[in-house]
Structure formats: structure tokens, C-alpha cells
Scaffold this motif. Structure first.
Motif, short mmCIF file in Angstrom:
data_model
loop_
_atom_site.label_atom_id
_atom_site.label_comp_id
_atom_site.label_asym_id
_atom_site.label_seq_id
_atom_site.Cartn_x
_atom_site.Cartn_y
_atom_site.Cartn_z
N SER A 1 -13.61 -28.42 -15.72
CA SER A 1 -13.08 -28.11 -14.39
C SER A 1 -14.14 -27.49 -13.49
O SER A 1 -15.19 -27.04 -13.96
CB SER A 1 -11.89 -27.14 -14.51
OG SER A 1 -12.34 -25.89 -14.97
N LYS A 2 -13.85 -27.45 -12.20
CA LYS A 2 -14.74 -26.80 -11.24
C LYS A 2 -14.62 -25.29 -11.40
O LYS A 2 -13.63 -24.78 -11.92
CB LYS A 2 -14.36 -27.18 -9.81
CG LYS A 2 -14.59 -28.63 -9.49
CD LYS A 2 -14.22 -28.91 -8.05
CE LYS A 2 -14.46 -30.37 -7.70
NZ LYS A 2 -14.10 -30.66 -6.31
N THR A 3 -15.64 -24.58 -10.92
CA THR A 3 -15.61 -23.12 -10.97
C THR A 3 -14.98 -22.57 -9.69
O THR A 3 -14.91 -23.26 -8.68
CB THR A 3 -17.02 -22.54 -11.14
OG1 THR A 3 -17.82 -22.92 -10.03
CG2 THR A 3 -17.65 -23.03 -12.43
N ALA A 4 -14.56 -21.32 -9.74
CA ALA A 4 -13.99 -20.63 -8.57
C ALA A 4 -14.93 -19.50 -8.19
O ALA A 4 -15.50 -18.83 -9.06
CB ALA A 4 -12.60 -20.10 -8.88
N PRO A 5 -15.10 -19.23 -6.88
CA PRO A 5 -16.04 -18.17 -6.47
C PRO A 5 -15.52 -16.75 -6.70
O PRO A 5 -16.30 -15.82 -6.80
CB PRO A 5 -16.23 -18.44 -4.98
CG PRO A 5 -14.98 -19.16 -4.56
CD PRO A 5 -14.54 -19.95 -5.76
N THR B 1 -15.56 -6.42 -21.54
CA THR B 1 -16.92 -6.48 -20.99
C THR B 1 -16.94 -7.07 -19.58
O THR B 1 -18.02 -7.29 -19.03
CB THR B 1 -17.84 -7.36 -21.87
OG1 THR B 1 -17.29 -8.68 -21.95
CG2 THR B 1 -17.98 -6.77 -23.26
N ARG B 2 -15.79 -7.32 -18.99
CA ARG B 2 -15.73 -7.96 -17.68
C ARG B 2 -14.86 -7.16 -16.71
O ARG B 2 -13.72 -7.54 -16.42
CB ARG B 2 -15.17 -9.38 -17.82
CG ARG B 2 -16.00 -10.34 -18.65
CD ARG B 2 -17.33 -10.67 -18.00
NE ARG B 2 -17.15 -11.24 -16.68
CZ ARG B 2 -17.04 -12.53 -16.42
NH1 ARG B 2 -17.13 -13.41 -17.39
NH2 ARG B 2 -16.89 -12.95 -15.18
N PRO B 3 -15.35 -6.03 -16.19
CA PRO B 3 -14.56 -5.26 -15.23
C PRO B 3 -14.31 -6.03 -13.93
O PRO B 3 -13.40 -5.68 -13.17
CB PRO B 3 -15.39 -4.00 -14.99
CG PRO B 3 -16.77 -4.36 -15.40
CD PRO B 3 -16.63 -5.40 -16.47
N ASP B 4 -15.08 -7.08 -13.67
CA ASP B 4 -14.91 -7.85 -12.44
C ASP B 4 -13.59 -8.62 -12.40
O ASP B 4 -13.13 -9.01 -11.34
CB ASP B 4 -16.09 -8.80 -12.22
CG ASP B 4 -16.34 -9.74 -13.39
OD1 ASP B 4 -16.04 -9.36 -14.55
OD2 ASP B 4 -16.86 -10.84 -13.16
N ILE B 5 -12.96 -8.83 -13.56
CA ILE B 5 -11.68 -9.54 -13.57
C ILE B 5 -10.50 -8.61 -13.86
O ILE B 5 -9.37 -9.07 -13.94
CB ILE B 5 -11.69 -10.71 -14.58
CG1 ILE B 5 -11.87 -10.21 -16.00
CG2 ILE B 5 -12.73 -11.75 -14.20
CD1 ILE B 5 -11.64 -11.27 -17.07
N ALA B 6 -10.75 -7.31 -14.01
CA ALA B 6 -9.69 -6.38 -14.40
C ALA B 6 -8.51 -6.38 -13.42
O ALA B 6 -7.35 -6.40 -13.84
CB ALA B 6 -10.26 -4.97 -14.55
N TYR B 7 -8.79 -6.35 -12.13
CA TYR B 7 -7.70 -6.31 -11.15
C TYR B 7 -6.88 -7.60 -11.20
O TYR B 7 -5.65 -7.56 -11.22
CB TYR B 7 -8.24 -6.08 -9.74
CG TYR B 7 -7.16 -6.12 -8.68
CD1 TYR B 7 -6.28 -5.06 -8.54
CD2 TYR B 7 -7.01 -7.22 -7.86
CE1 TYR B 7 -5.27 -5.11 -7.59
CE2 TYR B 7 -6.01 -7.28 -6.91
CZ TYR B 7 -5.14 -6.21 -6.77
OH TYR B 7 -4.13 -6.27 -5.84
N TYR C 1 -13.06 -18.96 -12.56
CA TYR C 1 -14.06 -17.96 -12.17
C TYR C 1 -14.88 -17.54 -13.39
O TYR C 1 -16.10 -17.43 -13.32
CB TYR C 1 -13.37 -16.74 -11.54
CG TYR C 1 -14.30 -15.58 -11.33
CD1 TYR C 1 -15.21 -15.56 -10.28
CD2 TYR C 1 -14.30 -14.50 -12.21
CE1 TYR C 1 -16.08 -14.51 -10.10
CE2 TYR C 1 -15.16 -13.44 -12.03
CZ TYR C 1 -16.05 -13.44 -10.97
OH TYR C 1 -16.92 -12.39 -10.81
N VAL C 2 -14.21 -17.30 -14.50
CA VAL C 2 -14.90 -16.93 -15.74
C VAL C 2 -15.88 -18.02 -16.15
O VAL C 2 -16.99 -17.73 -16.60
CB VAL C 2 -13.87 -16.63 -16.86
CG1 VAL C 2 -14.55 -16.55 -18.22
CG2 VAL C 2 -13.12 -15.35 -16.57
N LYS C 3 -15.49 -19.27 -15.96
CA LYS C 3 -16.38 -20.39 -16.31
C LYS C 3 -17.68 -20.32 -15.51
O LYS C 3 -18.76 -20.55 -16.04
CB LYS C 3 -15.69 -21.72 -16.05
CG LYS C 3 -16.55 -22.89 -16.42
CD LYS C 3 -15.91 -24.21 -16.12
CE LYS C 3 -16.89 -25.30 -16.53
NZ LYS C 3 -16.60 -26.54 -15.91
N GLY C 4 -17.59 -19.96 -14.23
CA GLY C 4 -18.78 -19.87 -13.39
C GLY C 4 -19.61 -18.63 -13.65
O GLY C 4 -20.76 -18.54 -13.21
#
Length: 193
Positions: free
Chosen positions: A42-46, A82-88, A114-117
Motif C-alpha cells: 500500500s501507499k504510505t500516509a504522511p 518505541t513510537r511516541p509519534d503514534i501514541a495519540y 504512516y508506520v509503513k513510511g
């Protein structure tokens, strides 16, 4: 007992040591998660979520079988180690575990894209960091349109090392943005103690 050498991989965590510290990631775990979700091509999300994303419990059509949704969200919760950027974003979609709908599932798929990118993102712990503790907190006033409660977010740094973070819905409804911010500050300092 015997020594197995330096720690490299443990329960989905990959640990790399360099001359200036340690790097923790979950790239293989995330890659396996993308495979199980069928998103390897799949495509990535920004971003993990759209900026105007407002999910409610009654959005869309109910899922016929919520099992996959629950498995994906549970795996994403573990990925926030290890991924605080996706916590919210994971906090938002985890609120619908009991009765997920198609719109909630679409939000989970966006997080996964998003995780894929950003597959190689993780945490770097420098060996040369100072020992100054700094904390930050914020709140969105009445951010949840279904119950008007605010969400508190906070993080703590030891020098320039991120050591703790959380995104959590407040327990009561705040009557103003200032009250919401004070509650966030109180939750943050209570976590510190």
C-alpha cells in the motif's frame, strides 16, 4: 545460566548499540504487523491521522467481525513502546474496541500506512546526555465530540532523551481551556511523583 552476549532483539524490540548510545526500534515487529494487515504493497500516509479527524462511536457501519480491528489496535498499542509519534492516534482508535465501525477501521489502516513510511523510526538514547529532567504537557479542550472531555498529552525528557510519554482522556469535563490545561499539568506532575 549462561551469557547469550549483548542484547540485540527481545520481544519485538530491536536494540542497536553505537559509539554514542543505544537505538531502540520495532522495525521487524512493525513490518510483520503490516504483513498481517495486508498492507505491504500500500501507499504510505504522511501523518497518523487527518488533522480534521473526528471519530465518534456511531460513525459508519459496524464491522461484521471486530477481531482483526482489535488485533491491529492491540499491536499498535505495543508499537507505541518505541513510537511516541503514534501514541495519540492509537489512543483515539483504541476507544472503539468494544464496537468498532468501518470509519474506525479506516483510521487504523491510515496509522499503519504512516508506520509503513516511517518503519525505521525509534528512540535514540545518547550516552552523552545531561541529567536535567524536563516535562511538557498539553491538552485539547473538549476534543472528544461525543463526551466533550479533553485529552492530556505529556512527555518527559532526561537531557535530550525521551523517557516517558502518554496520551490520555481526562476523567471529567473541563469548563474552559485553562481548566483543561491545569488538569493536564496536574496529571503530568502526578505522573512524575
Amino acid at each position: 545460566m549462561k551469557s547469550l552476549g549483548p542484547l540485540r532483539y527481545f520481544q519485538g524490540l530491536e536494540i542497536s548499540d553505537t559509539s554514542d548510545g543505544y537505538y531502540l526500534s520495532q522495525a521487524k515487529y512493525a513490518s510483520d504487523l503490516l504483513s498481517s494487515a495486508g498492507l505491504t504493497d500500500s501507499k504510505t500516509a504522511p501523518t497518523p491521522l487527518d488533522s480534521d479527524c473526528r471519530l465518534t462511536p456511531m460513525d459508519g457501519v459496524p464491522l461484521d467481525d471486530p477481531t482483526l480491528y482489535r488485533q491491529l489496535v492491540g499491536s499498535l498499542i505495543y508499537l507505541t513502546v518505541t513510537r511516541p509519534d503514534i501514541a495519540y492516534a492509537v489512543h483515539i482508535v483504541s476507544q472503539f474496541m468494544s464496537a468498532p465501525r468501518m470509519t474506525h477501521h479506516s483510521a487504523v489502516l491510515r496509522i499503519l500506512r504512516y508506520v509503513k513510511g516511517t518503519l525505521l523510526h525509534g528512540l535514540h538514547y545518547s550516552a552523552r546526555s545531561s541529567l536535567v529532567l524536563t516535562g511538557y504537557s498539553d491538552a485539547d479542550w473538549a476534543g472528544d465530540s461525543s463526551d466533550c472531555r479533553s485529552t492530556t498529552g505529556f512527555c518527559f525528557f532526561l537531557g535530550d532523551l525521551l523517557i516517558s510519554w502518554r496520551s490520555k482522556k481526562q476523567t471529567v469535563v473541563s469548563r474552559s481551556s485553562a481548566e483543561s490545561e491545569y488538569r493536564a499539568l496536574a496529571d503530568t506532575t502526578a505522573e512524575l511523583l
